[in-house]
Design a protein around this motif. Structure first.
Motif, PDB file in Angstrom:
ATOM      1  N   SER A   1      -0.543  -4.945 -16.670  1.00 49.66           N
ATOM      2  CA  SER A   1      -0.315  -6.494 -16.667  1.00 49.66           C
ATOM      3  C   SER A   1       1.287  -6.739 -16.319  1.00 49.66           C
ATOM      4  O   SER A   1       1.967  -5.734 -16.086  1.00 49.66           O
ATOM      5  N   SER A   2       1.486  -7.869 -15.688  1.00 49.74           N
ATOM      6  CA  SER A   2       2.823  -8.014 -15.147  1.00 49.74           C
ATOM      7  C   SER A   2       3.873  -7.736 -15.961  1.00 49.74           C
ATOM      8  O   SER A   2       4.993  -7.423 -15.394  1.00 49.74           O
ATOM      9  N   GLU A   3       3.978  -7.947 -17.260  1.00 49.27           N
ATOM     10  CA  GLU A   3       4.976  -7.596 -18.097  1.00 49.27           C
ATOM     11  C   GLU A   3       5.248  -6.309 -18.059  1.00 49.27           C
ATOM     12  O   GLU A   3       6.270  -5.648 -17.987  1.00 49.27           O
ATOM     13  N   PHE A   4       4.029  -5.535 -18.378  1.00 44.21           N
ATOM     14  CA  PHE A   4       4.032  -4.049 -18.304  1.00 44.21           C
ATOM     15  C   PHE A   4       4.753  -3.334 -17.007  1.00 44.21           C
ATOM     16  O   PHE A   4       5.590  -2.734 -16.764  1.00 44.21           O
ATOM     17  N   TYR A   5       4.284  -4.039 -16.024  1.00 43.90           N
ATOM     18  CA  TYR A   5       4.627  -3.636 -14.549  1.00 43.90           C
ATOM     19  C   TYR A   5       6.057  -3.820 -14.417  1.00 43.90           C
ATOM     20  O   TYR A   5       6.838  -2.883 -13.934  1.00 43.90           O
ATOM     21  N   ALA A   6       6.697  -4.887 -14.946  1.00 39.20           N
ATOM     22  CA  ALA A   6       8.299  -5.231 -14.799  1.00 39.20           C
ATOM     23  C   ALA A   6       8.942  -4.065 -15.294  1.00 39.20           C
ATOM     24  O   ALA A   6       9.846  -3.610 -14.726  1.00 39.20           O
ATOM     25  N   GLY A   7       8.481  -3.658 -16.568  1.00 38.59           N
ATOM     26  CA  GLY A   7       9.318  -2.544 -17.187  1.00 38.59           C
ATOM     27  C   GLY A   7       9.076  -1.365 -16.341  1.00 38.59           C
ATOM     28  O   GLY A   7       9.926  -0.208 -16.072  1.00 38.59           O
ATOM     29  N   LEU A   8       7.828  -0.847 -15.790  1.00 44.32           N
ATOM     30  CA  LEU A   8       7.562   0.215 -15.131  1.00 44.32           C
ATOM     31  C   LEU A   8       8.457   0.365 -13.929  1.00 44.32           C
ATOM     32  O   LEU A   8       8.567   1.567 -13.327  1.00 44.32           O
ATOM     33  N   GLN A   9       8.549  -0.743 -13.311  1.00 43.98           N
ATOM     34  CA  GLN A   9       8.988  -0.975 -12.057  1.00 43.98           C
ATOM     35  C   GLN A   9      10.429  -0.264 -12.126  1.00 43.98           C
ATOM     36  O   GLN A   9      10.793   0.348 -10.991  1.00 43.98           O
ATOM     37  N   GLU A  10      11.347  -0.631 -12.889  1.00 43.00           N
ATOM     38  CA  GLU A  10      12.553   0.157 -13.091  1.00 43.00           C
ATOM     39  C   GLU A  10      12.596   1.549 -13.092  1.00 43.00           C
ATOM     40  O   GLU A  10      13.574   2.097 -12.943  1.00 43.00           O
ATOM     41  N   LYS A  11      11.418   2.169 -13.410  1.00 43.08           N
ATOM     42  CA  LYS A  11      11.314   3.606 -13.513  1.00 43.08           C
ATOM     43  C   LYS A  11      10.669   4.264 -12.228  1.00 43.08           C
ATOM     44  O   LYS A  11      10.740   5.545 -12.148  1.00 43.08           O
ATOM     45  N   MET A  12       9.914   3.475 -11.474  1.00 45.37           N
ATOM     46  CA  MET A  12       9.128   3.957 -10.348  1.00 45.37           C
ATOM     47  C   MET A  12       9.865   5.016  -9.369  1.00 45.37           C
ATOM     48  O   MET A  12       9.310   5.918  -9.105  1.00 45.37           O
ATOM     49  N   HIS A  13      11.091   4.750  -9.263  1.00 45.01           N
ATOM     50  CA  HIS A  13      11.723   5.589  -8.264  1.00 45.01           C
ATOM     51  C   HIS A  13      11.890   7.134  -8.842  1.00 45.01           C
ATOM     52  O   HIS A  13      11.854   7.969  -8.064  1.00 45.01           O
ATOM     53  N   HIS A  14      11.645   7.129 -10.235  1.00 47.07           N
ATOM     54  CA  HIS A  14      11.476   8.632 -10.812  1.00 47.07           C
ATOM     55  C   HIS A  14      10.164   9.272 -10.518  1.00 47.07           C
ATOM     56  O   HIS A  14      10.159  10.511 -10.654  1.00 47.07           O
ATOM     57  N   TYR A  15       9.039   8.249 -10.171  1.00 45.29           N
ATOM     58  CA  TYR A  15       8.029   8.816  -9.938  1.00 45.29           C
ATOM     59  C   TYR A  15       7.204   8.906  -8.619  1.00 45.29           C
ATOM     60  O   TYR A  15       6.789   8.246  -8.183  1.00 45.29           O
ATOM     61  N   LYS A  16       8.090   9.901  -7.940  1.00 46.79           N
ATOM     62  CA  LYS A  16       7.553  10.093  -6.509  1.00 46.79           C
ATOM     63  C   LYS A  16       5.986  10.436  -6.233  1.00 46.79           C
ATOM     64  O   LYS A  16       5.671  11.359  -7.232  1.00 46.79           O
ATOM     65  N   GLY A  17       5.364   9.636  -5.475  1.00 45.45           N
ATOM     66  CA  GLY A  17       3.952   9.939  -5.084  1.00 45.45           C
ATOM     67  C   GLY A  17       3.186   8.961  -5.977  1.00 45.45           C
ATOM     68  O   GLY A  17       1.895   8.926  -5.502  1.00 45.45           O
ATOM     69  N   PHE A  18       3.867   8.265  -6.757  1.00 41.39           N
ATOM     70  CA  PHE A  18       3.058   6.910  -7.425  1.00 41.39           C
ATOM     71  C   PHE A  18       3.628   5.588  -6.890  1.00 41.39           C
ATOM     72  O   PHE A  18       4.723   5.705  -6.415  1.00 41.39           O
ATOM     73  N   PHE A  19       2.654   4.771  -6.870  1.00 42.47           N
ATOM     74  CA  PHE A  19       3.194   3.490  -6.300  1.00 42.47           C
ATOM     75  C   PHE A  19       1.878   2.363  -6.879  1.00 42.47           C
ATOM     76  O   PHE A  19       1.083   2.835  -7.513  1.00 42.47           O
TER      77      PHE A  19
END
Lengths: 420, 616
Positions: free
Chosen positions: B124-142
């Motif tokens: 969901s968009s809400e979950f995505y908002a939280g996830l996005q802040e951490k995405m830079h730790h997860y190389k290979g994921f987008f």
């Protein structure tokens, strides 16, 4: 003896200018190979092309220092130099850093040095020195043995570092020895072994035996039909047949798996575009897509987007082929041809045996690198990771090749003073 | 100087030159003569990336939103690009276990290490908002944006249908769909799939060997922009549909309302229903299984698929056929002695004045009258079988016994038995009018759907014709213009309708539906009772309103509720009131209906449905 006026006196400008043109071309092709929109500056020290600027600058400094040294320096210090280099080759086995499976690097800060590169220079010096010594005759078996030891020692040490490609380079000294009187049969035998090896892998040993047999018969009929000849040809045929049977064994049991697949891929027996054959396949695609006039500087798509591995080092010729097309590739090939022939020519004009032998050493090493590297990128030889002289990225190799070439240029400039 | 071997310089020089020439020849072949490498090079670097268009929205007839799209995010991964992943932290963020992570990664790697795969679907968009802040730790994921359907008013689940991922069969049969694409699976989503889906775009990107995009190819010269799907303007009246569903709560049955002048379906409600949002995204399969297990069959679209005997509402049809075949006339009066008695057959009737004329027969729904009329039809000039076939043809012209084949999802055709059917049961010429007399009062082997009965009253409102009932008026900006908008005439002359309509008015004024009379809105109706061998009869009420210039034709079925006047008629009257006046002046009636609970076993039908958003 007359005094030199300046270090530029008697310089062979053909070799010097080809050298300068090559390192410049090498540099811009490294830039193109690693080119990245975000790091546009060609002097960016975080990228290979930026570092290459340092290597080029220091190489030119090395060249200048060599030219300023006394011409006698190298004849006198040949043995000490050889000794020091052999020592570093041993030390690197103990203290070296392993990169891509080869333990052949010393690490100093962010720069790395590969002593094996300097082995070729030291070996050229030492055999030149040894064979030019008074009373040493190449015809003596003892001389041959000692020469073999001088060449074999660094080759073995480098083999121990698991760097097969660099070790193979020492085979190039066969040319030097051939020039100095080694029987042509050695050279022929070497070539024959390679041919039989490859043909056997392409066909099976039985077919190979038929081919050898028929060839032997034809040669016998065409030549002098004497018992001696019959025995000689028959014997050779038997040896070759036996060898072809052992090839399978060698490939299966002696060679390591990656070497075996490399050979199979080169022979077209394995088609595996994303596997081992990947390098060669991509390299051929890159070069082939260049066409007649190339895609233009920085417009290459294959090399830039990392399709070709080792693009700034062993596969730098791909960038040339892709961005400058057949025109560019031909220029590079012809430059090498001119340089190599020039070295042979200059070597032959030396009064000093030392200088001549050393010159042939330089020519042989450069020729081997050139031949194997280009053949590999265009799919004529298996992948053997050795750099293209003056083009490939890398400090050690550029320093070593500069050293190799400029010592010869210095010796040539000094030839009037050097008699032995 | 040693000159013995100096000739060898020629051989060495020769080798050098020969090697150079071999290289030049090889390069000439490779670069100039052979074109195949240029092609390979292009395939190497160009990746066609699909851009998904927005699926068309669905509006009701007044422009109110029924279906829209909400953005969700698929978490994608390219295994080869993963670097220094803190697996534990990653798993905690997503709320999965490390074993689960390893299992998924193994599957993904088995598919491809270089191509992107979906790691987690529909965040969901809400979950995505939280996830996005951490995405830079997860190389290979987008993340990749996708859309899911959302139903703001939670009504009309059955007719709207749902969207699901394509299966292997579809991707094999249809080039357009690729694995992972969405497609309309049922309802309007399925019928109008080609309009709703739009056209996928194609973005040509340059990528490196790890599939990392390096920018657009030739500044997008070869890109194809996605074309959004067309919006649908449905014929449904969202508020009326919602009200119908509300009135039907705790009852089993259905409501169908049609605008007679156009055939546009205003309401297509079935009860029990479900919230269409339940069949969206990750919770769909779970919820679907629960709904499928429910004994009250919420997935079953009763409005189109339940086939009941039409009961007394069918007298309207027999009345008209009788007039058309000239076996009954307005003045024809037949007596009723508490039913119809002929030989062994007794068809009961309720108390009412007797004898009745044709108009009164409608008002009082006299069984005896219609037994007589029906026998008159079958015992006319020709043989019973021939007369039956004539009767059947008339009946079929009302849309009974066949599908309308419009945009309705999975309608059933009902059943009007053929003459052959009776021949088979009783033998040729071995059955008479009396044998099948129950057809006169809409009982027996008849099967009609609520939609067909609603269409029947639409025909009455139109005095003799109908437009095939359909659900969509406009696609994008274009009004539909096809067989849905052509008139279908019945085999009955329009002059015969007036007397039936007058009778139907009396049903509401002073007949079986008198309690559902509406002040100021004269309308015409007919009650019915569909016999149910398994329990309490189903009540039926069909009507159209107002009498002059009808705007709405309705059929209401309430299962197991006895007579049509009790529940079905009040529900219909409330809907008429709401539709025509947009106000409700009879709170008591509304309260009575809303509080009525006619569910068979309430404890069985409790829906234990997993509520909520796709992320929980």
């Amino acid at each position: 003896m007359r005094q030199q006026k300046s270090i530029f006196d008697n310089l062979d400008w053909v070799m010097v200018s080809i050298y300068l043109v090559m390192i410049f071309l090498g540099w811009i092709n490294i830039y193109a190979a690693v080119y990245n929109e975000e790091h546009k500056s060609i002097f960016d020290l975080s990228e290979n092309y930026g570092k290459q600027v340092i290597w080029i600058g220091s190489s030119i400094a090395i060249a200048a220092i060599i030219l300023m040294l006394d011409g006698k320096f190298f004849t006198i210090s040949a043995y000490p130099i050889y000794g020091v280099v052999m020592l570093t080759l041993i030390l690197v086995l103990v203290f070296g850093r392993e990169v891509a499976g080869s333990k052949s690097w010393f690490e100093v800060g962010s720069f790395r040095i590969q002593p094996a590169e300097f082995g070729k220079f030291a070996t050229s010096l030492v055999i030149a020195k040894y064979l030019s010594t008074l009373n040493i005759k190449f015809e003596d078996n003892k001389t041959k043995l000692i020469t073999a030891l001088f060449i074999g020692t660094p080759a073995l040490l480098i083999l121990l570092q698991n760097d097969t490609g660099s070790a193979l380079v020492y085979g190039a000294f066969l040319f030097v020895l051939y020039r100095e009187g080694l029987s042509g049969n050695f050279l022929m035998a070497g070539v024959a072994v390679v041919v039989v090896f490859i043909v056997t892998l392409l066909f099976d040993p039985k077919t190979m035996m038929w081919i050898v047999g028929i060839l032997a018969l034809l040669i016998f009929i065409a030549g002098k039909r004497s018992w001696r000849n019959a025995l000689l040809i028959g014997g050779t045929a038997v040896v070759f047949s036996g060898m072809s049977y052992s090839v399978g064994y060698v490939v299966d049991n002696v060679l390591e798996k990656h070497q075996k697949t490399r050979i199979n891929v080169m022979l077209g027996k394995e088609d595996d575009p994303k596997g081992v054959g990947y390098n060669v396949n991509q390299s051929k695609i890159a070069i082939g897509s260049g066409g007649f006039s190339g895609k233009g500087f920085l417009n290459g798509t294959q090399t830039k987007y990392k399709f070709v591995p080792e693009q700034s080092t062993d596969f730098i010729f791909c960038t040339v082929g892709e961005e400058w097309g057949f025109m560019g590739s031909a220029v590079v090939i012809i430059l090498f041809m001119i340089l190599l022939v020039r070295i042979v020519f200059v070597a032959e004009r030396q009064k000093s045996t030392f200088s001549r032998i050393y010159g042939y050493g330089v020519a042989s090493v450069l020729f081997f690198h050139f031949a194997v590297n280009i053949a590999m990128t265009i799919g004529l030889a298996p992948v053997i990771g050795i750099p293209l002289p003056f083009f490939s990225y890398g400090g050690s190799s550029l320093w070593a090749f500069t050293l190799l070439l400029f010592v010869f240029i210095k010796l040539d400039a000094y030839r009037m003073q050097l008699l032995r | 100087m040693d000159l013995r071997y100096s000739d060898r310089k020629l051989i060495i020089g020769g080798v050098i030159i020969l090697t150079g020439i071999i290289f030049l020849i090889r390069l000439f072949f490779l670069q100039v003569l052979d074109d195949s490498y240029k092609l390979s090079a292009e395939n190497n670097v160009l990746r066609h990336m699909t851009e998904y268009p927005a699926r068309g929205l669905v509006y009701d007839r007044n422009g109110k939103l029924l279906v829209y799209n909400e953005a969700y995010y698929d978490l994608m991964v390219i295994p080869k690009q993963i670097e220094n992943l803190d697996t534990l932290d990653f798993c905690n963020t997503l709320g999965i276990t490390v074993e689960d992570f390893n299992e998924r990664m193994e599957k993904i790697k088995a598919y491809s290490k270089f191509k992107p795969s979906v790691f987690e679907k529909q965040l969901s968009s809400e979950f995505y908002a939280g996830l996005q802040e951490k995405m830079h730790h997860y190389k290979g994921f987008f993340t990749q944006t996708r859309t899911l359907r959302k139903y703001p008013s939670r009504v009309a689940a059955h007719l709207l249908g749902y969207v699901g991922e394509v299966d292997d069969k579809i991707t094999k049969d249809n080039q357009y769909y690729k694995p992972g694409d969405y497609i309309g699976v049922s309802g309007l989503e399925k019928y109008y799939e080609e309009f709703l889906r739009g056209q996928k775009g194609d973005k040509v990107m340059m990528v490196d060997v790890y599939n990392r995009p390096k920018g657009s190819f030739k500044d997008g010269e070869y890109d194809k922009l996605p074309v959004s799907g067309l919006d649908l303007i449905s014929t449904i009246d969202r508020d009326l549909q919602a009200y119908a569903e509300r009135l039907m709560q705790n009852k089993i049955g259905s409501v169908v309302a049609i605008e007679p002048g156009t055939g546009e379906i205003l309401v297509l409600a079935t009860s029990p229903s479900y919230d269409p949002n339940l069949l969206v995204g990750r919770v769909r399969s779970e919820n679907y299984a629960l709904l499928a297990k429910d004994v009250t069959k919420p997935l079953f679209n009763r409005a189109l698929m339940a086939q009941y005997p039409p009961g007394s509402t069918f007298k309207l049809v027999n009345n008209l056929i009788g007039q058309q075949e000239k076996v009954v006339f307005p003045q024809s009066a037949y007596p009723c002695r508490n039913g119809y008695h002929a030989g062994p057959i007794h068809v009961g009737c309720h108390p009412h004045p007797s004898p009745l004329n044709l108009m009164q027969s409608v008002q009082h729904s006299c069984n005896a009258y219609y037994c007589t009329v029906f026998r008159n039809i079958l015992d006319n000039k020709k043989t019973v079988r021939q007369n039956y076939d004539i009767w059947r043809k008339h009946v079929m012209s009302f849309g009974f016994g066949k599908k309308f084949n419009t945009d309705l999802p999975s309608e059933l055709k009902g059943l009007i038995p053929t003459g052959d059917y009776y021949d088979k049961i009783y033998g040729k010429n071995r059955w008479k009018s009396l044998t099948v007399v129950s057809l006169s009062i809409g009982q027996g082997e008849l099967g009609t759907t609520p939609l067909q009965l609603a269409n029947l009253v639409a025909i009455l409102a139109n005095r003799g014709f109908y437009y095939p009932p359909h659900l969509v008026k406009k696609i994008g900006n274009k009004k539909i213009e096809n067989e849905f908008t052509t008139r279908n005439y019945t085999t009955i002359d329009s002059s015969y309708f007036q007397i039936v309509i007058d009778g139907m008015e009396q049903v509401v004024e002073a007949g079986t539906a008198a309690r559902s009379k509406l002040k100021g809105i004269p309308y015409c109706g007919k009650t019915g009772t569909a016999q149910n061998p398994h329990g309490e009869d189903h009540s039926v009420f069909v009507c159209f309103a107002p009498k002059e210039n009808p705007k709405i034709a309705l059929a209401v079925f309430v299962e197991n509720s006895g007579k049509g006047g009790t529940y079905a008629a009040p529900i219909a009257s409330l809907l008429i009131e709401k539709y025509l006046t947009d106000s409700l002046r009879r709170p008591l009636v509304e309260e009575f209906i809303l509080n009525a609970n006619l569910m068979p076993k309430p404890e069985d039908s409790k829906l234990k449905i997993k509520k909520g958003t796709p992320t929980d």
